[in-house]
Design an enzyme around this catalytic site. Structure first.
Site, PDB file in Angstrom:
ATOM      1  N   TYR A  72       0.837  -1.210   0.000  1.00  0.00           N
ATOM      2  CA  TYR A  72       0.000   0.000   0.000  1.00  0.00           C
ATOM      3  C   TYR A  72       0.867   1.255   0.000  1.00  0.00           C
ATOM      4  O   TYR A  72       0.595   2.217  -0.708  1.00  0.00           O
ATOM      5  CB  TYR A  72      -0.930   0.010   1.218  1.00  0.00           C
ATOM      6  CG  TYR A  72      -1.977   1.101   1.149  1.00  0.00           C
ATOM      7  CD1 TYR A  72      -3.252   0.826   0.650  1.00  0.00           C
ATOM      8  CD2 TYR A  72      -1.695   2.397   1.545  1.00  0.00           C
ATOM      9  CE1 TYR A  72      -4.210   1.816   0.550  1.00  0.00           C
ATOM     10  CE2 TYR A  72      -2.646   3.400   1.449  1.00  0.00           C
ATOM     11  CZ  TYR A  72      -3.901   3.104   0.954  1.00  0.00           C
ATOM     12  OH  TYR A  72      -4.846   4.091   0.858  1.00  0.00           O
ATOM     13  N   PHE A 124      -6.309  20.255 -24.545  1.00  0.00           N
ATOM     14  CA  PHE A 124      -7.095  19.056 -24.842  1.00  0.00           C
ATOM     15  C   PHE A 124      -8.460  19.171 -24.160  1.00  0.00           C
ATOM     16  O   PHE A 124      -8.614  19.926 -23.202  1.00  0.00           O
ATOM     17  CB  PHE A 124      -6.347  17.803 -24.371  1.00  0.00           C
ATOM     18  CG  PHE A 124      -7.099  16.548 -24.693  1.00  0.00           C
ATOM     19  CD1 PHE A 124      -7.309  16.174 -26.011  1.00  0.00           C
ATOM     20  CD2 PHE A 124      -7.623  15.749 -23.689  1.00  0.00           C
ATOM     21  CE1 PHE A 124      -8.035  15.035 -26.312  1.00  0.00           C
ATOM     22  CE2 PHE A 124      -8.348  14.605 -23.988  1.00  0.00           C
ATOM     23  CZ  PHE A 124      -8.555  14.247 -25.300  1.00  0.00           C
ATOM     24  N   ASP A 125      -9.454  18.423 -24.631  1.00  0.00           N
ATOM     25  CA  ASP A 125     -10.818  18.624 -24.132  1.00  0.00           C
ATOM     26  C   ASP A 125     -10.991  18.353 -22.634  1.00  0.00           C
ATOM     27  O   ASP A 125     -11.720  19.072 -21.958  1.00  0.00           O
ATOM     28  CB  ASP A 125     -11.870  17.884 -24.983  1.00  0.00           C
ATOM     29  CG  ASP A 125     -11.717  16.379 -24.975  1.00  0.00           C
ATOM     30  OD1 ASP A 125     -10.645  15.897 -24.586  1.00  0.00           O
ATOM     31  OD2 ASP A 125     -12.667  15.682 -25.376  1.00  0.00           O
ATOM     32  N   ASP A 215       1.532  19.676 -20.621  1.00  0.00           N
ATOM     33  CA  ASP A 215       0.665  18.504 -20.757  1.00  0.00           C
ATOM     34  C   ASP A 215       1.464  17.537 -21.632  1.00  0.00           C
ATOM     35  O   ASP A 215       1.640  17.770 -22.825  1.00  0.00           O
ATOM     36  CB  ASP A 215      -0.667  18.909 -21.400  1.00  0.00           C
ATOM     37  CG  ASP A 215      -1.565  17.712 -21.657  1.00  0.00           C
ATOM     38  OD1 ASP A 215      -1.057  16.575 -21.671  1.00  0.00           O
ATOM     39  OD2 ASP A 215      -2.772  17.914 -21.870  1.00  0.00           O
ATOM     40  N   ALA A 217       1.355  14.240 -22.594  1.00  0.00           N
ATOM     41  CA  ALA A 217       0.859  12.961 -23.124  1.00  0.00           C
ATOM     42  C   ALA A 217       1.749  12.417 -24.250  1.00  0.00           C
ATOM     43  O   ALA A 217       2.055  11.236 -24.288  1.00  0.00           O
ATOM     44  CB  ALA A 217      -0.579  13.123 -23.601  1.00  0.00           C
ATOM     45  N   LYS A 258      -0.407   7.189 -23.572  1.00  0.00           N
ATOM     46  CA  LYS A 258       0.109   7.475 -24.917  1.00  0.00           C
ATOM     47  C   LYS A 258       1.591   7.084 -24.982  1.00  0.00           C
ATOM     48  O   LYS A 258       1.914   5.931 -25.208  1.00  0.00           O
ATOM     49  CB  LYS A 258      -0.077   8.968 -25.249  1.00  0.00           C
ATOM     50  CG  LYS A 258      -1.515   9.365 -25.576  1.00  0.00           C
ATOM     51  CD  LYS A 258      -2.344   9.604 -24.367  1.00  0.00           C
ATOM     52  CE  LYS A 258      -3.655  10.276 -24.678  1.00  0.00           C
ATOM     53  NZ  LYS A 258      -4.505  10.353 -23.489  1.00  0.00           N
ATOM     54  N   HIS A 450     -19.506  14.952 -26.490  1.00  0.00           N
ATOM     55  CA  HIS A 450     -19.291  14.053 -27.634  1.00  0.00           C
ATOM     56  C   HIS A 450     -19.200  12.581 -27.229  1.00  0.00           C
ATOM     57  O   HIS A 450     -19.471  11.704 -28.033  1.00  0.00           O
ATOM     58  CB  HIS A 450     -18.070  14.489 -28.460  1.00  0.00           C
ATOM     59  CG  HIS A 450     -16.740  14.249 -27.826  1.00  0.00           C
ATOM     60  ND1 HIS A 450     -15.666  13.732 -28.499  1.00  0.00           N
ATOM     61  CD2 HIS A 450     -16.305  14.448 -26.560  1.00  0.00           C
ATOM     62  CE1 HIS A 450     -14.639  13.627 -27.694  1.00  0.00           C
ATOM     63  NE2 HIS A 450     -14.993  14.062 -26.516  1.00  0.00           N
TER      64      HIS A 450
HETATM   65  N1  F0G Z   1      -3.955  15.626 -22.519  1.00  0.00           N
HETATM   66  C1  F0G Z   1      -3.900  15.259 -23.802  1.00  0.00           C
HETATM   67  C2  F0G Z   1      -3.072  16.038 -24.762  1.00  0.00           C
HETATM   68  C3  F0G Z   1      -4.627  14.158 -24.237  1.00  0.00           C
HETATM   69  O1  F0G Z   1      -4.581  13.813 -25.514  1.00  0.00           O
HETATM   70  C4  F0G Z   1      -5.399  13.430 -23.296  1.00  0.00           C
HETATM   71  C5  F0G Z   1      -6.188  12.280 -23.704  1.00  0.00           C
HETATM   72  C6  F0G Z   1      -5.412  13.847 -21.960  1.00  0.00           C
HETATM   73  C7  F0G Z   1      -4.673  14.949 -21.603  1.00  0.00           C
HETATM   74  C8  F0G Z   1      -6.222  13.126 -20.907  1.00  0.00           C
HETATM   75  O2  F0G Z   1      -5.629  11.935 -20.590  1.00  0.00           O
HETATM   76  O3  F0G Z   1      -7.279  10.194 -21.285  1.00  0.00           O
HETATM   77  O4  F0G Z   1      -5.412   9.673 -19.708  1.00  0.00           O
HETATM   78  O5  F0G Z   1      -7.301  11.049 -18.974  1.00  0.00           O
HETATM   79  N2  F0G Z   1      -6.404  11.992 -24.898  1.00  0.00           N
HETATM   80  C9  F0G Z   1      -7.075  10.839 -25.425  1.00  0.00           C
HETATM   81  C10 F0G Z   1      -7.191  10.987 -26.911  1.00  0.00           C
HETATM   82  C11 F0G Z   1      -8.323  10.474 -24.751  1.00  0.00           C
HETATM   83  O6  F0G Z   1      -7.928  10.177 -27.503  1.00  0.00           O
HETATM   84  O7  F0G Z   1      -6.558  11.862 -27.497  1.00  0.00           O
HETATM   85  P1  F0G Z   1      -6.469  10.641 -20.118  1.00  0.00           P
END
Ligand code: F0G
Length: 459
Positions: A72, A124-125, A215, A217, A258, A450
């Site tokens: 843990y 990102f969204d 960010d 990813a 990613k 979406h």
């Molecule tokens: N930032 C970026 C640039 C992303 O592309 C994503 C996720 C996230 C943050 C959020 O990360 O999904 O681990 O919570 N992108 C995916 C996509 C979902 O399809 O581009 P997460």
């Protein structure tokens, strides 16, 4: 003769795919209310919905799962991950989280307050969602070239320094908790940010006393583009470039699904111990204790191995060359896509592909549906549906681009699969004049609509 390029790995395990008929797909997409998130995976032949969490782990990653320490607190898996994050990014402190948006949730709980402004390239969204959920405003300051898919620019993810300074000068600086640079910039087409731009943003941020957050990813794909496109970096290794990139960040959030090539995982990296301590409290509340944060020990192990593999040049070259392979096929068919070809995906410019379908009828979603029916290939809309409504006026937000994203999972499909995708799109492109009607919303959620939206064909 020069030997042709070939993948830097071979295949040890396979998963069967099922082909379906057009009749089946017509029925399934209607049942799914024309939302591809509602389809079942067995209804899909080639899944390009996302490159997130869909990669194939290596033999070394699978073997790391067996070595996971599930204590843990204080698990060796945590310390393995801590070492990798220090070695690769230079962060002294980090918090594991179960994925990228969880990292955003934890960190923004400390940093973002009602009325704040968060500028960046294009958020990102989920990042925008977490900012707007806290009644703050996310402002996109990407360079204008990013909004014209025909312009060749090596770093279309760059922040426009003029736009950024305008935002900073026109708002009280204490209302700007951070500037976020998304690497690569997903929303503008998987487009990279140059090291020079990172430096410039950082120096402007420091002039005003504002924090810079990456960010991260797709940080490794971004580093690949710096190596192959930016002067002075051609002889540096990917890891050297990554180290240099993170000199210009005070912290980072990362969705490890990613570039760390795992199915689940994320983290927040910090240089500032105080911010780490404040964030720890939210991590414990939302994610788990600070040495696991929503991840199993085995998952931290596989993630750590993935961070090393993901920053290997040969792996990245194989990856990016497959995206280029698909992109070049589409270009040869005359299909309009975002130029130059991005890191993790091809973005089809639907305003030029289906000009007869009105933007209000969700042009890009129409192409996503057509592609699915034609071939069982699943892409995703990056357009008006994803842009959501304005949080204040509740009017639809119409983005400058209507895109269909075809995201390539890492180490999963072969170039024969890419040929199927390209041919399916060519077939639709040849009959594009016959597609004139779009879709309308039957049901939608107030935020991030979406994912769950229900649609019907316009009569
Ligand atoms: N930032 C970026 C640039 C992303 O592309 C994503 C996720 C996230 C943050 C959020 O990360 O999904 O681990 O919570 N992108 C995916 C996509 C979902 O399809 O581009 P997460």
């Amino acid at each position: 003769m020069k030997l042709p390029f070939a993948e830097s790995y071979k295949i040890k395990m396979v998963e069967a795919l099922r082909r379906s008929t057009r009749e089946e797909r017509v029925k399934w997409i209607e049942e799914a209310k024309f939302n591809v998130f509602n389809l079942k995976s067995e209804q899909i032949f080639i899944d390009l919905l996302t490159d997130s969490g869909t990669g194939a782990m290596s033999d070394k990653q699978w073997s790391e799962l067996m070595l996971g320490d599930e204590s843990y607190a204080g698990a060796s898996s945590f310390y393995k991950m801590k070492n990798a994050i220090k070695n690769i990014f230079g962060f002294d402190y980090f918090l594991p989280t179960h994925q990228g948006r969880a990292a955003e949730n934890v960190l923004f709980s400390v940093l973002v307050k009602e009325g704040d402004i968060v500028p960046g390239n294009a958020h990102f969204d989920t990042t925008k969602g977490h900012i707007e959920f806290r009644k703050a405003t996310a402002i996109d300051c990407t360079i204008d070239e990013a909004y014209n898919t025909t312009i060749q620019h090596p770093f279309k993810g760059n922040v426009d320094l003029g736009k950024l300074e305008h935002v900073i000068k026109n708002n009280p600086v204490e209302k700007i908790p951070m500037i976020i640079i998304t690497l690569t910039c997903n929303s503008s087409g998987g487009q990279p940010v140059s090291l020079e731009n990172m430096k410039q943003v950082y120096s402007m941020a420091k002039k005003y006393g504002i924090r810079v957050l990456f960010d991260s990813a797709r940080f490794a794909e971004n580093a690949y583009f710096i190596k192959t496109r930016e002067k002075g970096y051609e002889n540096k290794t990917i890891r050297e470039i990554v180290k240099e990139m993170y000199l210009y960040a005070d912290g980072a959030t990362m969705s490890c699904k990613k570039d760390a090539i795992v199915n689940m995982g994320g983290f927040i990296g910090f240089k500032d111990k105080e911010l780490y301590k404040q964030s720890s409290m939210y991590n414990i509340m939302f994610e788990g204790f600070v040495t696991y944060g929503g991840m199993s020990g085995r998952d931290m192990n596989a993630l750590t191995q993935g961070l090393y593999e993901g920053t290997d040049f040969d792996y990245l070259e194989t990856r990016i060359k497959q995206v280029e392979y698909l992109g070049n096929k589409l270009i040869n068919f005359g299909i309009p896509i975002q130029h130059p070809i991005g890191g993790h995906a091809i973005f089809v410019d639907v305003m030029r592909f289906l000009p007869h379908v009105p933007q209000e009828q969700f042009q890009a979603q129409v192409l996503v549906v057509e592609l699915y029916i034609e071939s069982g290939v699943r892409g995703v809309e990056i357009g008006t549906l994803m842009a959501d409504r304005d949080p204040v006026t509740r009017e639809n937000r119409y983005p400058e681009l209507e895109l269909m994203r075809l995201a390539l999972p890492r180490r999963v499909y072969t170039n024969n699969h890419m040929d199927v995708v390209a041919t399916a799109l060519k077939n639709i492109y040849d009959r594009r004049e016959t597609i004139t009607k779009g879709l309308q919303i039957v049901n939608e959620a107030p935020i991030l609509r979406h994912f769950t939206v229900e649609l019907e064909r316009v009569k």
